[in-house]
Design an enzyme around this catalytic site. Structure first.
Site, mmCIF file in Angstrom:
data_model
loop_
_atom_site.group_PDB
_atom_site.id
_atom_site.type_symbol
_atom_site.label_atom_id
_atom_site.label_comp_id
_atom_site.label_asym_id
_atom_site.label_seq_id
_atom_site.Cartn_x
_atom_site.Cartn_y
_atom_site.Cartn_z
ATOM 1 N N GLY A 52 -38.365 -58.729 -40.398
ATOM 2 C CA GLY A 52 -39.383 -59.222 -41.316
ATOM 3 C C GLY A 52 -40.105 -60.456 -40.792
ATOM 4 C CB SER A 53 -39.013 -62.997 -38.416
ATOM 5 O OG SER A 53 -39.491 -63.715 -37.304
#
Lengths: 206, 206
Positions: free
Chosen positions: B15-16
């Site tokens: 998700g980064s």
């Protein structure tokens, strides 16, 4: 005939360790890129406070702080800069900031900034006293008493408050921060990208 | 005869957004440096929560968030990567992380990670469903049902919890984070330094 000068606005704080890296290398890097540096000293402390932080994130966040000092050691080696962990962090530097703001266009500005940064981050010296700033100005062969009186004048104090408000208005949340026109670049790691953008190097940044 | 393999541990979260940059470029960069990548997928969410943050700092800090998306646009241009602002951020990706952890040594691991990152940050697709992960595994010609069953098994779930605890123990506070031995490097901006350190390039990093 030359076109309009290419400018990079350099927003920095004398207590900020990553501003130390940029201050030591921006003039040479900008010269190589054919760009003029506009020095924008400001106080990061009031900006942090408005963002809800009582001090630097490197103090508030233990893990990030521990990492930052390791990173600084490595970064200074990379850039060939001396490094001593400051025994106080972040150091206040209101007078130095007032001097830098009041004389931002002076030819000695970049030398002054580098000397103050060197005291803080290479010599672990306090940088917030009249004595220290006088010493720096004297080392540059400058009329220190007049310069300090001018820097401490009420109009210049008001100007620093305004400068720091402007930092907030621009969306600045840390230092160093660079502006090329409206384009904002945060952190010493983005200095090269900012200069490339400034030079219109489409392959690198646009 | 070769000496012992040089390794870089790559801690990342699907998700980064800055992990997206590193995931797309680490294999090639490591290969050029003669370094082997050890993939260390983990969940950044629980780490943030233990640090007292309910979600990503890019969501919690309005100014930093606004800057980050501008920075991502420029960084992706610089690296020649596609970029679409995700309509949900940060995206959950527990199943993808379990797959990556369970098969971290598989030859298809880097391709799998790049495909998942591409869906999130180039196609703005949800990446947390069994359907999407099956689709990715199928695209790689893999037996998706078996892989997903293995990834969802209780031992592997426990292993991911342990992996995320280890991230905390190591002092990780963000992603991507690289380790070369005990030496920690935070952020896509430090990938090159980490590889140089790994290669023992004294002029650059030591």
């Amino acid at each position: 005939m030359n076109g309009p000068a290419k400018l990079i606005e350099y927003w920095f704080d004398f207590g900020s360790n990553y501003s130390y890296l940029s201050t030591m290398r921006i003039e040479q890097a900008a010269q190589q890129a054919g760009v003029r540096v506009v020095w924008r000293p400001f106080l990061l402390g009031p900006v942090f406070q408005e963002l809800g932080w009582s001090t630097s994130p490197f103090v508030l966040q233990k893990e990030k702080g521990a990492y930052t000092w390791k990173d600084m050691t490595r970064q200074c080696r990379k850039y060939g800069l001396p490094w001593t962990m400051p025994s106080r962090f972040p150091r206040a530097a209101v007078l130095a900031t007032r001097v830098a703001l009041s004389f931002e266009d002076a030819l000695w500005m970049s030398s002054f900034c580098r000397l103050v940064m060197h005291l803080n981050f290479a010599e672990d010296r306090d940088i917030d006293s009249v004595e220290t700033i006088s010493e720096v100005l004297q080392a540059l062969g400058l009329p220190f008493a007049e310069i300090i009186a001018e820097a401490q004048s009420e109009p210049n104090r008001a100007r620093l408050r305004e400068q720091t408000r402007q930092a907030r208005t621009l969306g600045i949340f840390g230092a160093p921060t660079f502006f090329v026109g409206d384009e904002m670049f945060w952190g010493n790691d983005r200095l090269d990208d900012a200069l490339a953008w400034c030079a219109g190097d489409a392959g690198v940044s646009r």
